[in-house]
Structures are given as structure tokens and as C-alpha cells.
Motif scaffolding. Sequence first.
Motif, PDB file in Angstrom:
ATOM      1  N   UNK A   1       0.861  -1.183   0.000  1.00 46.72           N
ATOM      2  CA  UNK A   1       0.000   0.000   0.000  1.00 46.72           C
ATOM      3  C   UNK A   1       0.897   1.232   0.000  1.00 46.72           C
ATOM      4  N   UNK A   2       0.303   2.349  -0.358  1.00 45.79           N
ATOM      5  CA  UNK A   2       1.093   3.570  -0.537  1.00 45.79           C
ATOM      6  C   UNK A   2       1.559   4.113   0.810  1.00 45.79           C
ATOM      7  N   UNK A   3       2.864   4.326   0.928  1.00 46.93           N
ATOM      8  CA  UNK A   3       3.465   4.917   2.119  1.00 46.93           C
ATOM      9  C   UNK A   3       4.224   6.169   1.683  1.00 46.93           C
ATOM     10  N   UNK A   4       3.823   7.318   2.191  1.00 45.51           N
ATOM     11  CA  UNK A   4       4.368   8.571   1.686  1.00 45.51           C
ATOM     12  C   UNK A   4       5.825   8.791   2.058  1.00 45.51           C
ATOM     13  N   UNK A   5       6.212   8.465   3.280  1.00 48.67           N
ATOM     14  CA  UNK A   5       7.600   8.722   3.668  1.00 48.67           C
ATOM     15  C   UNK A   5       8.579   7.879   2.843  1.00 48.67           C
ATOM     16  N   UNK A   6       8.386   6.562   2.719  1.00 49.66           N
ATOM     17  CA  UNK A   6       9.291   5.798   1.848  1.00 49.66           C
ATOM     18  C   UNK A   6       9.253   6.272   0.396  1.00 49.66           C
ATOM     19  N   UNK A   7       8.063   6.687  -0.059  1.00 45.28           N
ATOM     20  CA  UNK A   7       7.998   7.205  -1.426  1.00 45.28           C
ATOM     21  C   UNK A   7       8.829   8.478  -1.564  1.00 45.28           C
ATOM     22  N   UNK A   8       8.794   9.331  -0.547  1.00 42.94           N
ATOM     23  CA  UNK A   8       9.613  10.544  -0.578  1.00 42.94           C
ATOM     24  C   UNK A   8      11.098  10.193  -0.636  1.00 42.94           C
ATOM     25  N   UNK A   9      11.491   9.142   0.083  1.00 44.92           N
ATOM     26  CA  UNK A   9      12.882   8.682   0.031  1.00 44.92           C
ATOM     27  C   UNK A   9      13.238   8.242  -1.386  1.00 44.92           C
ATOM     28  N   UNK A  10      12.340   7.488  -2.009  1.00 47.12           N
ATOM     29  CA  UNK A  10      12.550   7.034  -3.385  1.00 47.12           C
ATOM     30  C   UNK A  10      12.671   8.227  -4.330  1.00 47.12           C
ATOM     31  N   UNK A  11      11.799   9.208  -4.155  1.00 48.52           N
ATOM     32  CA  UNK A  11      11.818  10.378  -5.027  1.00 48.52           C
ATOM     33  C   UNK A  11      13.119  11.166  -4.874  1.00 48.52           C
ATOM     34  N   UNK A  12      13.555  11.351  -3.635  1.00 46.60           N
ATOM     35  CA  UNK A  12      14.811  12.078  -3.400  1.00 46.60           C
ATOM     36  C   UNK A  12      15.980  11.329  -4.033  1.00 46.60           C
ATOM     37  N   UNK A  13      15.998  10.006  -3.880  1.00 46.32           N
ATOM     38  CA  UNK A  13      17.053   9.195  -4.490  1.00 46.32           C
ATOM     39  C   UNK A  13      17.024   9.325  -6.013  1.00 46.32           C
ATOM     40  N   UNK A  14      15.839   9.202  -6.606  1.00 50.95           N
ATOM     41  CA  UNK A  14      15.721   9.240  -8.063  1.00 50.95           C
ATOM     42  C   UNK A  14      16.177  10.586  -8.618  1.00 50.95           C
ATOM     43  N   UNK A  15      15.693  11.661  -8.029  1.00 50.50           N
ATOM     44  CA  UNK A  15      16.071  12.985  -8.517  1.00 50.50           C
ATOM     45  C   UNK A  15      17.522  13.316  -8.183  1.00 50.50           C
ATOM     46  N   UNK A  16      17.958  12.907  -6.999  1.00 49.74           N
ATOM     47  CA  UNK A  16      19.330  13.201  -6.595  1.00 49.74           C
ATOM     48  C   UNK A  16      20.356  12.549  -7.496  1.00 49.74           C
ATOM     49  N   UNK A  17      20.153  11.257  -7.779  1.00 48.47           N
ATOM     50  CA  UNK A  17      21.110  10.587  -8.656  1.00 48.47           C
ATOM     51  C   UNK A  17      21.062  11.168 -10.062  1.00 48.47           C
ATOM     52  N   UNK A  18      19.864  11.580 -10.502  1.00 43.65           N
ATOM     53  CA  UNK A  18      19.747  12.121 -11.849  1.00 43.65           C
ATOM     54  C   UNK A  18      20.483  13.448 -11.985  1.00 43.65           C
ATOM     55  N   UNK A  19      20.401  14.270 -10.947  1.00 42.52           N
ATOM     56  CA  UNK A  19      21.144  15.529 -10.960  1.00 42.52           C
ATOM     57  C   UNK A  19      22.645  15.256 -10.996  1.00 42.52           C
ATOM     58  N   UNK A  20      23.095  14.285 -10.210  1.00 44.70           N
ATOM     59  CA  UNK A  20      24.520  13.948 -10.210  1.00 44.70           C
ATOM     60  C   UNK A  20      24.968  13.405 -11.563  1.00 44.70           C
ATOM     61  N   UNK A  21      24.115  12.588 -12.188  1.00 51.56           N
ATOM     62  CA  UNK A  21      24.445  12.058 -13.513  1.00 51.56           C
ATOM     63  C   UNK A  21      24.566  13.186 -14.525  1.00 51.56           C
ATOM     64  N   UNK A  22      23.602  14.101 -14.495  1.00 50.30           N
ATOM     65  CA  UNK A  22      23.638  15.209 -15.449  1.00 50.30           C
ATOM     66  C   UNK A  22      24.820  16.135 -15.181  1.00 50.30           C
ATOM     67  N   UNK A  23      25.214  16.238 -13.931  1.00 51.11           N
ATOM     68  CA  UNK A  23      26.275  17.169 -13.570  1.00 51.11           C
ATOM     69  C   UNK A  23      27.673  16.593 -13.798  1.00 51.11           C
ATOM     70  N   UNK A  24      27.845  15.295 -13.496  1.00 49.47           N
ATOM     71  CA  UNK A  24      29.193  14.735 -13.494  1.00 49.47           C
ATOM     72  C   UNK A  24      29.434  13.626 -14.522  1.00 49.47           C
ATOM     73  N   UNK A  25      28.383  13.010 -15.054  1.00 46.71           N
ATOM     74  CA  UNK A  25      28.589  11.899 -15.982  1.00 46.71           C
ATOM     75  C   UNK A  25      28.244  12.285 -17.414  1.00 46.71           C
ATOM     76  N   UNK A  26      27.039  12.813 -17.612  1.00 49.52           N
ATOM     77  CA  UNK A  26      26.567  13.137 -18.956  1.00 49.52           C
ATOM     78  C   UNK A  26      26.511  14.644 -19.188  1.00 49.52           C
ATOM     79  N   UNK A  27      27.331  15.400 -18.480  1.00 51.28           N
ATOM     80  CA  UNK A  27      27.228  16.857 -18.561  1.00 51.28           C
ATOM     81  C   UNK A  27      27.463  17.378 -19.971  1.00 51.28           C
ATOM     82  N   UNK A  28      28.287  16.688 -20.740  1.00 50.19           N
ATOM     83  CA  UNK A  28      28.588  17.163 -22.089  1.00 50.19           C
ATOM     84  C   UNK A  28      27.399  16.960 -23.023  1.00 50.19           C
TER      85      UNK A  28
END
Length: 205
Positions: A115-142
Motif C-alpha cells: 500500500x502507498x506509504x508517503x515517507x518511503x515514497x519521498x525517500x525514493x523520489x529524493x534518491x531518483x532525482x538526486x542521482x539524476x542531478x549527479x548524472x547530469x552534472x558529473x557523468x553526462x554533462x557534455x
Amino acid sequence: MTFEYLRVIVVVYTSALLPLVIVPWLYCRGRLPSWVFGAYLGSFLLCALGWELWFTYGLWAGDPVDVRRSEVLTQFIPIHINWVMNSLADAGSITLVGLWFMWLSNGRRSEVFQSWHWWPFAVFMVWALGQNILVEMFLYHDQLAVGKPLSWAPLAPSGPWWNPLLFQFNGRTITFQGQVPWLLAPWMIYGGIITLVRRQTPSSQ
């Protein structure tokens, strides 16, 4: 080949292929429920069809990846497997690791996937967006820099036509369009997993 190119190649292949080994191994050791395979496949298809295919080939109003990056990277990560590698990494190293973080944040209780749990979902969202920002900044920046348009995609519906610059770091840009897929996908992934887990039989637990 520069060290930076080598780093990109190693990270891409490792993040894409390592989960293909680890997930079956953990399942055989009884550490994973069988629904994880459905989540893995479903996430792969969502990411591939939702944006990776579109971004790779520049299907609508964008440049293909081999135009946006160096010839060295295209040689070692050919365009026709680029979307496969990225989608495998999205499904394994990002989605499944994110689900593990959700499980940990819920006290290692499996009802977080029933069932939907908001706090774990927020953790998932932070992880998903956080890693994506790091990828765009340091891996695929070019290849994701301003001036190198990405295609419209179902999970990047604003396309290159409305793509404001969010911020810069050391001359590297973070754009809105690059973040939208991982702003939308976690909702679909979590909802799909809840549906999948609810349908599983007792023998698959």
C-alpha cells in the motif's frame, strides 16, 4: 582516451550489467521476492519507452546522442545499445536500489510495497532525482548541456520547447527537461509495484 571518457564508459556498463548478475544471485539465495523480476522488467520498459529511446535517437525535435557527445563515447557505447544500457541502469541501479531504500526507511517491513506509504515514497523520489542531478552534472554533462536539445518524450512532455535552466555548477548546467522523467516515473513505478505485489500468489512471497 581521457580518464573522463573511461569513467563514463565504466560507470555506464557497470550500472547496467551488474544488476543482471546480482538480482538473480540474491533471488537464488532467498533474499528477494519473485515480484522483483516483474518490477525490474516493468521499470526497464517504462524507462526505455518513456524517454531513453526518444533521447537516444532524437525522435522528435531533439538531437540523437551521437551528435550530442564525443566520437569516443559513441565508439564504445554505440547508439543502438545506448538506450538499452541506460534503461538497464535505470531499472537496476536506480529503481531497484531505490526500492531497497524504501524498504529500509520503512523499518525493513514489506508492507511498504503493498500500500502507498508517503515517507518511503519521498525517500525514493529524493534518491531518483538526486542521482539524476549527479548524472547530469558529473557523468553526462557534455551530452546534456544547454544547446544540445533532447527529444520530446512521453515522460518529458515539455520537450525542448520549454526547458528552463534550473541551476549551474562549475559551468555545468542542470535543466528542467533532464529532470522531468525522474519526477514522473517514481509515481508510476511505485503504483505499478503495489499492483504487482497485491496480485502475487502466496507461493511467490
